[in-house]
Design a protein around this motif. Structure first.
Motif, PDB file in Angstrom:
ATOM      1  N   PHE A 173       0.851  -1.190   0.000  1.00 14.24           N
ATOM      2  CA  PHE A 173       0.000   0.000   0.000  1.00 14.24           C
ATOM      3  C   PHE A 173       0.886   1.239   0.000  1.00 14.24           C
ATOM      4  O   PHE A 173       1.809   1.334   0.811  1.00 14.24           O
ATOM      5  CB  PHE A 173      -0.909   0.034   1.238  1.00 14.24           C
ATOM      6  CG  PHE A 173      -1.826  -1.145   1.341  1.00 14.24           C
ATOM      7  CD1 PHE A 173      -2.997  -1.208   0.599  1.00 14.24           C
ATOM      8  CD2 PHE A 173      -1.518  -2.209   2.179  1.00 14.24           C
ATOM      9  CE1 PHE A 173      -3.840  -2.308   0.684  1.00 14.24           C
ATOM     10  CE2 PHE A 173      -2.353  -3.309   2.276  1.00 14.24           C
ATOM     11  CZ  PHE A 173      -3.517  -3.361   1.522  1.00 14.24           C
ATOM     12  N   ILE A 175       0.835   5.347   0.297  1.00  9.11           N
ATOM     13  CA  ILE A 175      -0.004   6.475   0.712  1.00  9.11           C
ATOM     14  C   ILE A 175       0.769   7.777   0.560  1.00  9.11           C
ATOM     15  O   ILE A 175       1.833   7.958   1.161  1.00  9.11           O
ATOM     16  CB  ILE A 175      -0.473   6.308   2.169  1.00  9.11           C
ATOM     17  CG1 ILE A 175      -1.389   5.083   2.293  1.00  9.11           C
ATOM     18  CG2 ILE A 175      -1.201   7.560   2.654  1.00  9.11           C
ATOM     19  CD1 ILE A 175      -1.887   4.805   3.686  1.00  9.11           C
ATOM     20  N   GLU A 176       0.211   8.669  -0.237  1.00  4.25           N
ATOM     21  CA  GLU A 176       0.823   9.998  -0.416  1.00  4.25           C
ATOM     22  C   GLU A 176       0.381  10.904   0.735  1.00  4.25           C
ATOM     23  O   GLU A 176      -0.793  11.010   1.042  1.00  4.25           O
ATOM     24  CB  GLU A 176       0.355  10.585  -1.746  1.00  4.25           C
ATOM     25  CG  GLU A 176       0.948  11.948  -2.059  1.00  4.25           C
ATOM     26  CD  GLU A 176       0.257  12.584  -3.257  1.00  4.25           C
ATOM     27  OE1 GLU A 176      -0.644  13.406  -3.049  1.00  4.25           O
ATOM     28  OE2 GLU A 176       0.610  12.222  -4.394  1.00  4.25           O
ATOM     29  N   ASN A 177       1.352  11.549   1.374  1.00  4.95           N
ATOM     30  CA  ASN A 177       1.058  12.421   2.514  1.00  4.95           C
ATOM     31  C   ASN A 177       1.560  13.839   2.230  1.00  4.95           C
ATOM     32  O   ASN A 177       2.525  14.310   2.827  1.00  4.95           O
ATOM     33  CB  ASN A 177       1.700  11.852   3.791  1.00  4.95           C
ATOM     34  CG  ASN A 177       1.454  12.735   4.999  1.00  4.95           C
ATOM     35  OD1 ASN A 177       0.438  13.423   5.077  1.00  4.95           O
ATOM     36  ND2 ASN A 177       2.377  12.717   5.944  1.00  4.95           N
ATOM     37  N   GLU A 183      -6.565  14.305   6.002  1.00  3.97           N
ATOM     38  CA  GLU A 183      -6.552  13.595   4.716  1.00  3.97           C
ATOM     39  C   GLU A 183      -5.768  12.286   4.847  1.00  3.97           C
ATOM     40  O   GLU A 183      -6.174  11.241   4.319  1.00  3.97           O
ATOM     41  CB  GLU A 183      -5.913  14.497   3.650  1.00  3.97           C
ATOM     42  CG  GLU A 183      -6.139  14.049   2.219  1.00  3.97           C
ATOM     43  CD  GLU A 183      -7.598  13.960   1.800  1.00  3.97           C
ATOM     44  OE1 GLU A 183      -7.917  13.006   1.066  1.00  3.97           O
ATOM     45  OE2 GLU A 183      -8.410  14.812   2.217  1.00  3.97           O
ATOM     46  N   LEU A 184      -4.645  12.354   5.560  1.00  2.00           N
ATOM     47  CA  LEU A 184      -3.836  11.147   5.790  1.00  2.00           C
ATOM     48  C   LEU A 184      -4.652  10.122   6.576  1.00  2.00           C
ATOM     49  O   LEU A 184      -4.647   8.928   6.247  1.00  2.00           O
ATOM     50  CB  LEU A 184      -2.546  11.502   6.547  1.00  2.00           C
ATOM     51  CG  LEU A 184      -1.652  10.321   6.956  1.00  2.00           C
ATOM     52  CD1 LEU A 184      -1.176   9.541   5.735  1.00  2.00           C
ATOM     53  CD2 LEU A 184      -0.447  10.792   7.770  1.00  2.00           C
ATOM     54  N   LYS A 186      -7.844   9.672   6.634  1.00  2.00           N
ATOM     55  CA  LYS A 186      -8.849   9.057   5.753  1.00  2.00           C
ATOM     56  C   LYS A 186      -8.226   7.933   4.925  1.00  2.00           C
ATOM     57  O   LYS A 186      -8.812   6.862   4.746  1.00  2.00           O
ATOM     58  CB  LYS A 186      -9.438  10.113   4.795  1.00  2.00           C
ATOM     59  CG  LYS A 186     -10.480  11.015   5.430  1.00  2.00           C
ATOM     60  CD  LYS A 186     -11.000  11.984   4.375  1.00  2.00           C
ATOM     61  CE  LYS A 186     -11.748  13.150   5.000  1.00  2.00           C
ATOM     62  NZ  LYS A 186     -12.040  14.196   4.009  1.00  2.00           N
ATOM     63  N   LYS A 187      -7.041   8.195   4.400  1.00  2.00           N
ATOM     64  CA  LYS A 187      -6.342   7.185   3.585  1.00  2.00           C
ATOM     65  C   LYS A 187      -5.955   5.972   4.435  1.00  2.00           C
ATOM     66  O   LYS A 187      -6.036   4.830   3.977  1.00  2.00           O
ATOM     67  CB  LYS A 187      -5.095   7.806   2.934  1.00  2.00           C
ATOM     68  CG  LYS A 187      -5.433   8.853   1.874  1.00  2.00           C
ATOM     69  CD  LYS A 187      -4.171   9.515   1.347  1.00  2.00           C
ATOM     70  CE  LYS A 187      -4.497  10.582   0.304  1.00  2.00           C
ATOM     71  NZ  LYS A 187      -3.296  11.281  -0.176  1.00  2.00           N
ATOM     72  N   ASP A 189      -7.534   4.926   7.122  1.00  2.00           N
ATOM     73  CA  ASP A 189      -8.781   4.186   7.392  1.00  2.00           C
ATOM     74  C   ASP A 189      -9.125   3.270   6.221  1.00  2.00           C
ATOM     75  O   ASP A 189      -9.538   2.126   6.413  1.00  2.00           O
ATOM     76  CB  ASP A 189      -9.945   5.166   7.632  1.00  2.00           C
ATOM     77  CG  ASP A 189      -9.945   5.731   9.040  1.00  2.00           C
ATOM     78  OD1 ASP A 189      -9.432   5.051   9.954  1.00  2.00           O
ATOM     79  OD2 ASP A 189     -10.460   6.855   9.234  1.00  2.00           O
ATOM     80  N   PHE A 190      -8.946   3.808   5.018  1.00  2.00           N
ATOM     81  CA  PHE A 190      -9.248   3.031   3.807  1.00  2.00           C
ATOM     82  C   PHE A 190      -8.358   1.788   3.739  1.00  2.00           C
ATOM     83  O   PHE A 190      -8.834   0.669   3.485  1.00  2.00           O
ATOM     84  CB  PHE A 190      -9.055   3.918   2.572  1.00  2.00           C
ATOM     85  CG  PHE A 190      -9.339   3.223   1.274  1.00  2.00           C
ATOM     86  CD1 PHE A 190     -10.642   2.891   0.918  1.00  2.00           C
ATOM     87  CD2 PHE A 190      -8.311   2.887   0.400  1.00  2.00           C
ATOM     88  CE1 PHE A 190     -10.908   2.233  -0.289  1.00  2.00           C
ATOM     89  CE2 PHE A 190      -8.567   2.235  -0.801  1.00  2.00           C
ATOM     90  CZ  PHE A 190      -9.874   1.907  -1.141  1.00  2.00           C
ATOM     91  N   VAL A 191      -7.069   1.974   3.983  1.00  2.00           N
ATOM     92  CA  VAL A 191      -6.116   0.852   3.949  1.00  2.00           C
ATOM     93  C   VAL A 191      -6.439  -0.149   5.056  1.00  2.00           C
ATOM     94  O   VAL A 191      -6.398  -1.369   4.845  1.00  2.00           O
ATOM     95  CB  VAL A 191      -4.661   1.370   4.067  1.00  2.00           C
ATOM     96  CG1 VAL A 191      -3.698   0.226   4.349  1.00  2.00           C
ATOM     97  CG2 VAL A 191      -4.251   2.085   2.787  1.00  2.00           C
TER      98      VAL A 191
END
Length: 200
Positions: A173, A175-177, A183-184, A186-187, A189-191
Motif C-alpha cells: 500500500f 499512501i501519499e502524505n 486527509e492522511l 482518511k487514507k 482508514d481506507f487501507v
C-alpha cells in the motif's frame, strides 16, 4: 478464528510514518517502534555496546549513554560505517521486534511495526503487508527542520535511505502524505479496511 497479521509501516525522514503509527495506536492497535528498539539495544545490550566501542572508540558512549551526535556524524558521512553499524544492530532489532509482536498477538489480531529502515534492514519478508508513506522532498525537509534538524542533516539522512521510487515498487500500500493530517487519516482508514477484509 481471524488470521494474525503483522503490518509494516515505513517511509523516509519526514514522510509521516510516525503520524500513521500514532493513528493506528489511537484505534487500539499495538504499534512496535523498531527504531526505538534499536536505540534501546545500542544503549543497553552489552554485546552491541562492545562492538560499537570497537568500531568507534570509547567516545561513542558518555557515562553509559550513547553519543548519538557522534554516531550520526560518523555514519551519515560514511556508507561503509553505516553498513557496519546496520549489520551489528539490525539482526537483534528484528529478533526483539518479533518477540514483542508474539506477545501482542496473544490479545490482538493485527500488529503494526513502524520502521524507517524496513527495506534497508531486510525486514520486508517478516510482514503480511507493508504500508509506505511518502511525501514530496521539500515537505519532508520542512518537517524535519521543525523537529530540530538542519537542512544539511536532513538531506544527508535522506541520501542514506532507499529512494521512494524503489520502495513504491515493493510496498503493498502506497499512501501519499502531501496534504493535511485529516486527509492522511482518511487514507489510513481506507487501507485498514482493506487489510481487515483479508482476514479469514
Amino acid at each position: 478464528m481471524k488470521e494474525k497479521l503483522l503490518i509494516g509501516i515505513t517511509g523516509g525522514l519526514g514522510a509521516g510514518k510516525s503520524v500513521a503509527g500514532k493513528y493506528f495506536e489511537s484505534k487500539g492497535y499495538p504499534v512496535i517502534l523498531s527504531d526505538a528498539l534499536a536505540k534501546g539495544l545500542m544503549k543497553n545490550d552489552p554485546s552491541i555496546k562492545k562492538k560499537l566501542v570497537r568500531l568507534f572508540g570509547n567516545d561513542i558512549y558518555i557515562k553509559g549513554e550513547l553519543n548519538t551526535g557522534l554516531l550520526a556524524e560518523k555514519i551519515f558521512n560514511s556508507s561503509e560505517l553505516l553498513s557496519k553499524v546496520n549489520s551489528i544492530v539490525h539482526p537483534p532489532t528484528i529478533e526483539a521486534t518479533l518477540d514483542l509482536a508474539e506477545k501482542y498477538f496473544k490479545k490482538h489480531d493485527i500488529v503494526f511495526v513502524e520502521s524507517a529502515l524496513l527495506y534497508e534492514a531486510g525486514m520486508e519478508d517478516l510482514f503480511d503487508f507493508v504500508i509506505l508513506i511518502y511525501s514530496h522532498e521539500k515537505l519532508r525537509i520542512e518537517r524535519a527542520m521543525k523537529r530540530g534538524l538542519s537542512k544539511e542533516d536532513a538531506l544527508r539522512r535522506m541520501e542514506n535511505q532507499m529512494k521512494d521510487e524503489l520502495k513504491k515498487k515493493r510496498a503493498d500500500f502506497v499512501i501519499e502524505n502531501n496534504s493535511t493530517i485529516e486527509e492522511l487519516h482518511k487514507k489510513l482508514d481506507f487501507v485498514l479496511n482493506l487489510i481487515s477484509m483479508t482476514q479469514s
